[in-house]
Design a protein around this motif. Structure first.
Motif, PDB file in Angstrom:
ATOM      1  N   VAL A 243     -12.319  26.188  -2.493  1.00  0.00           N
ATOM      2  CA  VAL A 243     -12.185  24.930  -1.752  1.00  0.00           C
ATOM      3  C   VAL A 243     -10.721  24.642  -1.439  1.00  0.00           C
ATOM      4  CG1 VAL A 243     -12.509  22.441  -1.871  1.00  0.00           C
ATOM      5  CG2 VAL A 243     -14.300  23.957  -2.712  1.00  0.00           C
ATOM      6  N   ALA A 244      -9.843  24.878  -2.424  1.00  0.00           N
ATOM      7  CA  ALA A 244      -8.412  24.626  -2.219  1.00  0.00           C
ATOM      8  C   ALA A 244      -7.862  25.483  -1.085  1.00  0.00           C
ATOM      9  CB  ALA A 244      -7.647  24.895  -3.513  1.00  0.00           C
ATOM     10  N   PHE A 245      -8.204  26.766  -1.091  1.00  0.00           N
ATOM     11  CA  PHE A 245      -7.734  27.654  -0.027  1.00  0.00           C
ATOM     12  C   PHE A 245      -8.368  27.285   1.317  1.00  0.00           C
ATOM     13  CE2 PHE A 245      -6.040  31.531  -2.474  1.00  0.00           C
ATOM     14  CZ  PHE A 245      -4.746  31.275  -2.045  1.00  0.00           C
ATOM     15  N   ALA A 246      -9.654  26.928   1.307  1.00  0.00           N
ATOM     16  CA  ALA A 246     -10.317  26.543   2.551  1.00  0.00           C
ATOM     17  C   ALA A 246      -9.663  25.301   3.150  1.00  0.00           C
ATOM     18  CB  ALA A 246     -11.802  26.286   2.304  1.00  0.00           C
ATOM     19  N   ILE A 247      -9.318  24.338   2.309  1.00  0.00           N
ATOM     20  CA  ILE A 247      -8.648  23.125   2.784  1.00  0.00           C
ATOM     21  C   ILE A 247      -7.288  23.466   3.365  1.00  0.00           C
ATOM     22  CG2 ILE A 247      -7.545  20.983   2.014  1.00  0.00           C
ATOM     23  CD1 ILE A 247      -9.880  20.608   0.084  1.00  0.00           C
ATOM     24  N   SER A 248      -6.531  24.319   2.680  1.00  0.00           N
ATOM     25  CA  SER A 248      -5.209  24.695   3.200  1.00  0.00           C
ATOM     26  C   SER A 248      -5.344  25.404   4.539  1.00  0.00           C
ATOM     27  CB  SER A 248      -4.473  25.585   2.191  1.00  0.00           C
ATOM     28  OG  SER A 248      -4.976  26.904   2.174  1.00  0.00           O
ATOM     29  N   GLY A 249      -6.357  26.284   4.661  1.00  0.00           N
ATOM     30  CA  GLY A 249      -6.564  26.990   5.919  1.00  0.00           C
ATOM     31  C   GLY A 249      -6.986  26.055   7.037  1.00  0.00           C
TER      32      GLY A 249
ATOM     33  N   VAL B 136       0.204  22.022  -1.424  1.00  0.00           N
ATOM     34  CA  VAL B 136      -0.442  21.706  -2.701  1.00  0.00           C
ATOM     35  C   VAL B 136      -1.743  22.486  -2.867  1.00  0.00           C
ATOM     36  CG1 VAL B 136      -1.567  19.905  -4.053  1.00  0.00           C
ATOM     37  CG2 VAL B 136       0.606  19.429  -2.906  1.00  0.00           C
ATOM     38  N   PHE B 137      -2.601  22.439  -1.871  1.00  0.00           N
ATOM     39  CA  PHE B 137      -3.885  23.127  -1.982  1.00  0.00           C
ATOM     40  C   PHE B 137      -3.716  24.647  -1.957  1.00  0.00           C
ATOM     41  CE2 PHE B 137      -5.563  18.949  -0.716  1.00  0.00           C
ATOM     42  CZ  PHE B 137      -6.572  18.817  -1.667  1.00  0.00           C
ATOM     43  N   ASP B 138      -2.757  25.124  -1.189  1.00  0.00           N
ATOM     44  CA  ASP B 138      -2.500  26.554  -1.148  1.00  0.00           C
ATOM     45  C   ASP B 138      -1.999  27.043  -2.505  1.00  0.00           C
ATOM     46  OD1 ASP B 138      -2.258  29.054   0.478  1.00  0.00           O
ATOM     47  OD2 ASP B 138      -0.141  28.848  -0.071  1.00  0.00           O
ATOM     48  N   ALA B 139      -1.130  26.256  -3.144  1.00  0.00           N
ATOM     49  CA  ALA B 139      -0.612  26.635  -4.464  1.00  0.00           C
ATOM     50  C   ALA B 139      -1.722  26.651  -5.502  1.00  0.00           C
ATOM     51  CB  ALA B 139       0.488  25.659  -4.884  1.00  0.00           C
ATOM     52  N   LEU B 140      -2.638  25.696  -5.422  1.00  0.00           N
ATOM     53  CA  LEU B 140      -3.754  25.647  -6.363  1.00  0.00           C
ATOM     54  C   LEU B 140      -4.653  26.869  -6.198  1.00  0.00           C
ATOM     55  CD1 LEU B 140      -5.374  24.145  -8.501  1.00  0.00           C
ATOM     56  CD2 LEU B 140      -6.513  22.873  -6.673  1.00  0.00           C
TER      57      LEU B 140
ATOM     58  N   GLY C  90      -5.133  41.005  -8.919  1.00  0.00           N
ATOM     59  CA  GLY C  90      -4.915  39.561  -8.950  1.00  0.00           C
ATOM     60  C   GLY C  90      -3.966  39.093  -7.866  1.00  0.00           C
ATOM     61  N   THR C  91      -2.903  39.854  -7.652  1.00  0.00           N
ATOM     62  CA  THR C  91      -1.913  39.482  -6.637  1.00  0.00           C
ATOM     63  C   THR C  91      -2.495  39.580  -5.235  1.00  0.00           C
ATOM     64  OG1 THR C  91      -0.118  40.268  -8.064  1.00  0.00           O
ATOM     65  CG2 THR C  91       0.377  39.982  -5.719  1.00  0.00           C
ATOM     66  N   VAL C  92      -3.177  40.682  -4.952  1.00  0.00           N
ATOM     67  CA  VAL C  92      -3.756  40.884  -3.625  1.00  0.00           C
ATOM     68  C   VAL C  92      -4.831  39.846  -3.330  1.00  0.00           C
ATOM     69  CG1 VAL C  92      -5.120  42.457  -2.211  1.00  0.00           C
ATOM     70  CG2 VAL C  92      -3.207  43.339  -3.541  1.00  0.00           C
ATOM     71  N   VAL C  93      -5.653  39.540  -4.339  1.00  0.00           N
ATOM     72  CA  VAL C  93      -6.692  38.523  -4.163  1.00  0.00           C
ATOM     73  C   VAL C  93      -6.061  37.176  -3.823  1.00  0.00           C
ATOM     74  CG1 VAL C  93      -8.408  37.154  -5.395  1.00  0.00           C
ATOM     75  CG2 VAL C  93      -8.424  39.629  -5.617  1.00  0.00           C
ATOM     76  N   ALA C  94      -4.953  36.846  -4.502  1.00  0.00           N
ATOM     77  CA  ALA C  94      -4.304  35.550  -4.308  1.00  0.00           C
ATOM     78  C   ALA C  94      -3.676  35.403  -2.936  1.00  0.00           C
ATOM     79  CB  ALA C  94      -3.247  35.322  -5.391  1.00  0.00           C
ATOM     80  N   VAL C  95      -3.058  36.462  -2.440  1.00  0.00           N
ATOM     81  CA  VAL C  95      -2.342  36.350  -1.161  1.00  0.00           C
ATOM     82  C   VAL C  95      -3.211  36.750   0.022  1.00  0.00           C
ATOM     83  CG1 VAL C  95      -0.161  36.820  -2.337  1.00  0.00           C
ATOM     84  CG2 VAL C  95      -1.357  38.700  -1.209  1.00  0.00           C
ATOM     85  N   GLY C  96      -4.362  37.389  -0.242  1.00  0.00           N
ATOM     86  CA  GLY C  96      -5.183  37.911   0.849  1.00  0.00           C
ATOM     87  C   GLY C  96      -5.674  36.849   1.810  1.00  0.00           C
ATOM     88  N   GLY C  97      -6.220  35.748   1.272  1.00  0.00           N
ATOM     89  CA  GLY C  97      -6.728  34.688   2.138  1.00  0.00           C
ATOM     90  C   GLY C  97      -5.633  34.065   2.978  1.00  0.00           C
ATOM     91  N   GLY C  98      -4.452  33.869   2.373  1.00  0.00           N
ATOM     92  CA  GLY C  98      -3.336  33.296   3.109  1.00  0.00           C
ATOM     93  C   GLY C  98      -2.846  34.200   4.232  1.00  0.00           C
TER      94      GLY C  98
END
Length: 208
Positions: free
Chosen positions: A18-24, A97-101, A128-136
């Motif tokens: 949800v946090a990433f979706a909101i940031s996107g 904020v949401f992207d960081a979360l 873990g790193t790739v998963v975290a930055v992939g959506g962004g």
């Protein structure tokens, strides 16, 4: 007790989605996209990291495509942004904020679940790193921006720190929930602190 822990971890992962979706979706609003555009960017950002994780771990089809709470959480978050987004002057703050979360939760959980499945230390941190930055990365490409992982304040470094700590805790203790919580908090805090203080990795000197 184990079942409660599993539910908490599931809740954390959905929170990250949800946090990433909101940031996107906020990025989509800032770029003046229409409803479909905002939803596409929000959904891609929200579930993109999970899809990448499953592809690396050999899970086919990716869970985000078959487990309805994941994609529906991203959809609801994106719709909420489209209809109730704040004034444009405040959107950038909400994005960060949401992207960081999302970055914190995805980096820690992605690494922890990899370590739990007996992947090596380096592999778990990488996942873990790739998963975290992939959506962004997907989000930024969709709106024709240079991916933030290459330019923003300690963005990838924060993901690496969270993934590293989560991997170590998982390998030493086997506690997936603690690893996700501690690694996620550290990654989120470092990302927000680096943004607030303007911390950057060194960049090449401009040609004279």
């Amino acid at each position: 007790m184990v079942e409660i822990g599993a539910w908490v971890i599931e809740g954390l992962w959905i929170t990250g989605i949800v946090a990433f979706a909101i940031s996107g979706a906020l990025v989509g609003v800032r770029h003046n996209l229409d409803l479909l555009g905002v939803l596409v960017v929000g959904l891609a950002t929200g579930i993109g990291g999970g899809v990448i994780r499953d592809m690396i771990l050999g899970v086919h089809p990716p869970v985000s495509f078959t487990h309805w709470p994941y994609w529906s959480a991203a959809l609801i978050g994106s719709l909420a942004v489209f209809f109730f987004h704040p004034s444009l002057s405040k959107i950038r703050t909400f994005e960060i904020v949401f992207d960081a979360l999302g970055l914190g939760i995805f980096s820690a959980y992605g690494a922890a679940i990899s370590a739990e499945r007996d992947f090596g230390f380096i592999t778990a941190v990488f996942v873990g790193t790739v998963v975290a930055v992939g959506g962004g990365v997907i989000r930024d490409v969709l709106v024709n921006e240079v991916p933030g992982v290459l330019t923003r304040e300690l963005y990838a470094v924060s993901a690496i720190v969270g993934a590293t700590v989560a991997t170590l805790i998982t390998q030493l203790t086997g506690h997936l929930l603690i690893a996700t919580a501690v690694g996620g908090v550290l990654a989120t805090a470092l990302r927000l602190t680096s943004y607030a203080r303007g911390w950057h990795l060194p960049k090449p000197r401009s040609a004279s």
